[in-house]
Design a protein around this motif. Structure first.
Motif, PDB file in Angstrom:
ATOM      1  N   PHE A  36       0.820  -1.209  -0.071  1.00 64.25           N
ATOM      2  CA  PHE A  36      -0.083   0.085  -0.077  1.00 64.25           C
ATOM      3  C   PHE A  36       0.919   1.326  -0.033  1.00 64.25           C
ATOM      4  N   VAL A  37       0.216   2.270  -0.344  1.00 59.59           N
ATOM      5  CA  VAL A  37       0.868   3.725  -0.429  1.00 59.59           C
ATOM      6  C   VAL A  37       0.615   4.627   0.993  1.00 59.59           C
ATOM      7  N   TYR A  38      -0.683   4.600   0.827  1.00 64.62           N
ATOM      8  CA  TYR A  38      -1.349   5.675   2.062  1.00 64.62           C
ATOM      9  C   TYR A  38      -1.923   4.723   3.385  1.00 64.62           C
ATOM     10  N   TYR A  39      -1.638   3.693   3.019  1.00 68.92           N
ATOM     11  CA  TYR A  39      -2.561   2.689   4.138  1.00 68.92           C
ATOM     12  C   TYR A  39      -1.410   1.712   4.937  1.00 68.92           C
ATOM     13  N   LYS A  40      -1.284   1.735   6.234  1.00 63.83           N
ATOM     14  CA  LYS A  40      -0.570   0.856   6.973  1.00 63.83           C
ATOM     15  C   LYS A  40      -1.446   0.073   7.757  1.00 63.83           C
ATOM     16  N   PRO A  41      -1.759  -1.365   7.297  1.00 59.28           N
ATOM     17  CA  PRO A  41      -2.606  -1.931   8.293  1.00 59.28           C
ATOM     18  C   PRO A  41      -2.085  -2.133   9.717  1.00 59.28           C
ATOM     19  N   SER A  42      -2.961  -2.076  10.667  1.00 58.36           N
ATOM     20  CA  SER A  42      -2.545  -2.168  11.948  1.00 58.36           C
ATOM     21  C   SER A  42      -2.696  -3.722  12.700  1.00 58.36           C
ATOM     22  N   SER A  43      -2.112  -4.181  13.492  1.00 55.76           N
ATOM     23  CA  SER A  43      -2.420  -5.260  14.386  1.00 55.76           C
ATOM     24  C   SER A  43      -3.634  -5.401  14.695  1.00 55.76           C
ATOM     25  N   GLU A  97      -1.559   0.252  -7.890  1.00 55.14           N
ATOM     26  CA  GLU A  97      -0.576   1.024  -8.718  1.00 55.14           C
ATOM     27  C   GLU A  97      -1.105   2.227  -9.081  1.00 55.14           C
ATOM     28  N   ALA A  98      -2.389   2.463  -9.480  1.00 55.35           N
ATOM     29  CA  ALA A  98      -2.514   3.948 -10.034  1.00 55.35           C
ATOM     30  C   ALA A  98      -2.510   4.954  -8.612  1.00 55.35           C
ATOM     31  N   VAL A  99      -2.685   4.468  -7.541  1.00 54.89           N
ATOM     32  CA  VAL A  99      -2.380   5.376  -6.433  1.00 54.89           C
ATOM     33  C   VAL A  99      -0.901   5.704  -6.249  1.00 54.89           C
ATOM     34  N   ARG A 100      -0.254   4.568  -6.408  1.00 59.46           N
ATOM     35  CA  ARG A 100       1.129   4.831  -5.980  1.00 59.46           C
ATOM     36  C   ARG A 100       1.739   5.812  -7.396  1.00 59.46           C
ATOM     37  N   GLY A 101       1.074   5.657  -8.523  1.00 57.45           N
ATOM     38  CA  GLY A 101       1.656   6.606  -9.696  1.00 57.45           C
ATOM     39  C   GLY A 101       0.878   7.987  -9.317  1.00 57.45           C
ATOM     40  N   PHE A 102      -0.061   8.222  -8.764  1.00 60.01           N
ATOM     41  CA  PHE A 102      -0.367   9.434  -8.419  1.00 60.01           C
ATOM     42  C   PHE A 102       0.405  10.066  -7.446  1.00 60.01           C
ATOM     43  N   HIS A 103       0.772   9.136  -6.664  1.00 58.54           N
ATOM     44  CA  HIS A 103       1.728   9.666  -5.395  1.00 58.54           C
ATOM     45  C   HIS A 103       2.929  10.145  -5.531  1.00 58.54           C
ATOM     46  N   GLU A 104       3.585   9.446  -6.858  1.00 52.09           N
ATOM     47  CA  GLU A 104       4.764   9.861  -7.249  1.00 52.09           C
ATOM     48  C   GLU A 104       4.662  10.988  -8.251  1.00 52.09           C
ATOM     49  N   LEU A 105       3.483  11.434  -8.835  1.00 53.46           N
ATOM     50  CA  LEU A 105       3.162  12.517  -9.600  1.00 53.46           C
ATOM     51  C   LEU A 105       3.178  13.798  -8.886  1.00 53.46           C
ATOM     52  N   GLY A 106       3.139  13.700  -7.427  1.00 54.98           N
ATOM     53  CA  GLY A 106       2.914  14.985  -6.491  1.00 54.98           C
ATOM     54  C   GLY A 106       1.618  14.838  -5.797  1.00 54.98           C
ATOM     55  N   GLY A 107       1.071  13.478  -5.834  1.00 55.94           N
ATOM     56  CA  GLY A 107      -0.101  13.263  -5.289  1.00 55.94           C
ATOM     57  C   GLY A 107       0.023  13.412  -3.750  1.00 55.94           C
TER      58      GLY A 107
END
Length: 151
Positions: A36-43, A97-107
């Motif tokens: 994930f790019v923005y989400y970190k699953p917790s215990s 992957e789309a979210v990761r790409g957006f993130h890399e574009l400055g998202g």
């Protein structure tokens, strides 16, 4: 992808990871963080999901490592479920992957700026709000122009 959708997708992602190798809960959390790019699953999300998968017969505990750590593996029933939901899993990875790409574009910066505006909105004066309105409208127009073309 909203967190509710991510949680629904976690079952498939955990089965996907366990189809590759046997893992304990913490290792699954680390691998999911990498996906994930923005989400970190917790215990608090992972372990109930593992219990649910276990109750459904999709995974089983192979052995406990170093005392309390349970090592999980996918069952044949879990592999069948994973295969039945192969298209859904592809869509999940495509979205990630789309979210990761957006993130890399400055998202990431855009997201942080929007959060900053929302957090400070009550303290903005009329001039600042008007300036932000112009910027947001112009940015939206330019994004639509890039995506859909035209004027």
């Amino acid at each position: 992808m909203k967190h509710e959708h991510i949680r629904g997708s976690l079952k498939l992602l955990i089965l996907y990871l366990l189809d590759k190798e046997e893992l304990h809960g913490y290792a699954l959390m680390q691998k999911l963080k990498g996906i994930f790019v923005y989400y970190k699953p917790s215990s608090g999300v992972i372990y109930p999901t593992l219990q649910s998968l276990r109750r459904s017969g999709y995974i089983e505990v192979v052995k406990a490592e170093d005392g309390d750590k349970k090592l999980y593996r996918i069952t044949d029933k879990g592999r069948e479920y994973l295969k039945e939901n192969e298209e859904k899993l592809k869509k999940i990875f495509s979205h990630i992957e789309a979210v990761r790409g957006f993130h890399e574009l400055g998202g990431k910066e855009l997201k942080e700026s929007i959060k900053l505006v929302i957090k400070n909105f009550q303290n903005l004066n009329d001039k600042q709000k008007e300036e932000l309105k112009k910027i947001l409208k112009e940015t939206s127009r330019k994004i639509n122009l890039i995506i859909f073309g035209g004027d």
